[in-house]
Design an enzyme around this catalytic site. Structure first.
Site, PDB file in Angstrom:
ATOM      1  CE  LYS A 160      -7.680  -5.228   0.292  1.00 59.11           C
ATOM      2  NZ  LYS A 160      -6.884  -4.039   0.312  1.00 59.11           N
TER       3      LYS A 160
ATOM      4  CE1 TYR B 279      -4.884  -5.938   4.983  1.00 52.36           C
ATOM      5  CE2 TYR B 279      -7.017  -5.693   5.824  1.00 52.36           C
ATOM      6  CZ  TYR B 279      -6.151  -5.863   4.708  1.00 52.36           C
ATOM      7  OH  TYR B 279      -6.821  -5.695   3.566  1.00 52.36           O
TER       8      TYR B 279
ATOM      9  CG  ASN C 223      -6.591  -1.919  -2.562  1.00 53.00           C
ATOM     10  OD1 ASN C 223      -7.383  -2.584  -2.047  1.00 53.00           O
ATOM     11  ND2 ASN C 223      -5.357  -1.734  -2.234  1.00 53.00           N
TER      12      ASN C 223
ATOM     13  CG  HIS D 253      -4.705  -9.370   1.075  1.00 51.53           C
ATOM     14  ND1 HIS D 253      -3.857  -8.343   1.796  1.00 51.53           N
ATOM     15  CD2 HIS D 253      -4.353 -10.637   1.142  1.00 51.53           C
ATOM     16  CE1 HIS D 253      -2.796  -9.292   2.263  1.00 51.53           C
ATOM     17  NE2 HIS D 253      -3.057 -10.576   1.989  1.00 51.53           N
TER      18      HIS D 253
ATOM     19  CD  GLU E 162      -1.102 -12.479   4.129  1.00 49.46           C
ATOM     20  OE1 GLU E 162      -0.886 -11.374   4.324  1.00 49.46           O
ATOM     21  OE2 GLU E 162      -1.632 -12.749   3.146  1.00 49.46           O
TER      22      GLU E 162
HETATM   23  P1  IDP Z   1      -1.056  -4.044  -0.462  1.00 48.44           P
HETATM   24  O1  IDP Z   1      -2.584  -4.465  -0.376  1.00 48.44           O
HETATM   25  O2  IDP Z   1      -0.862  -3.816  -1.670  1.00 48.44           O
HETATM   26  O3  IDP Z   1      -0.115  -4.935  -0.054  1.00 48.44           O
HETATM   27  P2  IDP Z   1      -0.354  -2.713   1.958  1.00 48.44           P
HETATM   28  O4  IDP Z   1       0.567  -1.548   2.100  1.00 48.44           O
HETATM   29  O5  IDP Z   1      -0.124  -3.845   2.476  1.00 48.44           O
HETATM   30  O6  IDP Z   1      -0.920  -2.787   0.471  1.00 48.44           O
HETATM   31  O7  IDP Z   1      -1.762  -2.080   2.754  1.00 48.44           O
HETATM   32  C1  IDP Z   1      -2.794  -3.010   3.103  1.00 48.44           C
HETATM   33  C2  IDP Z   1      -4.147  -2.340   2.454  1.00 48.44           C
HETATM   34  O8  IDP Z   1      -4.243  -0.941   3.303  1.00 48.44           O
HETATM   35  C3  IDP Z   1      -4.112  -1.744   1.007  1.00 48.44           C
HETATM   36  O9  IDP Z   1      -4.437  -3.100   0.252  1.00 48.44           O
HETATM   37  C4  IDP Z   1      -5.287  -0.789   1.337  1.00 48.44           C
HETATM   38  O10 IDP Z   1      -6.616  -1.236   1.310  1.00 48.44           O
HETATM   39  C5  IDP Z   1      -4.817  -0.129   2.510  1.00 48.44           C
HETATM   40  N1  IDP Z   1      -4.208   1.105   2.360  1.00 48.44           N
HETATM   41  C6  IDP Z   1      -2.664   0.942   2.041  1.00 48.44           C
HETATM   42  N2  IDP Z   1      -2.155   2.267   2.123  1.00 48.44           N
HETATM   43  C7  IDP Z   1      -3.224   3.273   2.607  1.00 48.44           C
HETATM   44  C8  IDP Z   1      -3.240   4.523   2.606  1.00 48.44           C
HETATM   45  O11 IDP Z   1      -2.407   5.279   2.553  1.00 48.44           O
HETATM   46  N3  IDP Z   1      -4.727   5.118   2.809  1.00 48.44           N
HETATM   47  C9  IDP Z   1      -5.780   4.103   2.938  1.00 48.44           C
HETATM   48  N4  IDP Z   1      -5.730   2.907   2.949  1.00 48.44           N
HETATM   49  C10 IDP Z   1      -4.420   2.356   2.741  1.00 48.44           C
HETATM   50 MG    MG Z   2       0.175  -5.805   2.093  1.00 46.12          MG
END
Ligand code: IDP
Ligand code: MG
Length: 138
Positions: A9, A49, A112, A115, A126
């Site tokens: 990312k 997404y 973070n 992905h 994907e």
């Molecule tokens: P993952 O990447 O661990 O699978 P997901 O729930 O699929 O997590 O969420 C996709 C992405 O959306 C996350 O990696 C993060 O970048 C973002 N994200 C998830 N939850 C939050 C939140 O509560 N606030 C802001 N961004 C979030």
């Molecule tokens: Mg996810």
């Protein structure tokens, strides 16, 4: 054979961590079968997404993921989806286990660093957004 899509990312790209993160996964013995750098457009980001389109963080997430070029990779192997999720750690880096990629490199819950696909079925969907079949070498 099972495959997983990994994205490096923008927060990690900006800090020059693409090679480090791909290298960590390779160092765990995971087989890299596809790799490219690209700048996602909004349409691709919205498809990638789509599952989150009703979440409050969706628009920010799309804006973020298209903010810089990224690296996309595919890894292949038995159990690779779950193994990569383990190596990446929890979505929120502050909650991620010690030694995970997100713990070591993630900045906050959005930024973070990575992905990774969450199931073999989603991985195939994907991967098809980012790679033609002849760009995956297995
Ligand atoms: P993952 O990447 O661990 O699978 P997901 O729930 O699929 O997590 O969420 C996709 C992405 O959306 C996350 O990696 C993060 O970048 C973002 N994200 C998830 N939850 C939050 C939140 O509560 N606030 C802001 N961004 C979030
Ligand atoms: Mg996810």
């Amino acid at each position: 054979m099972e495959r997983s899509l990994v994205l490096i990312k923008p927060d990690a790209m900006e800090r020059g961590l693409a090679g480090v993160i791909i290298g960590r996964l390779q160092g765990e013995g995971l087989k890299l079968v596809a790799l490219k750098m690209l700048h996602m457009d909004r349409a691709l980001a919205e498809r990638h997404y789509a599952i989150h389109k009703d979440k409050p963080f969706y628009k920010d997430l799309v804006d973020y993921i298209i903010s810089t070029p990224i690296v996309a990779a595919v890894f292949e192997g038995r159990g690779v989806v779950e193994r990569i999720r383990e190596l990446m750690g929890a979505t929120d880096p502050t909650r991620a286990a010690a030694g995970t990629i997100r713990k070591d490199f993630g900045l906050d819950v959005q930024r973070n660093s990575t992905h990774a696909s969450d199931s073999p079925e989603n991985a195939e969907k994907e991967i098809s957004l980012f790679f033609k079949e002849n760009e995956v070498f297995d």
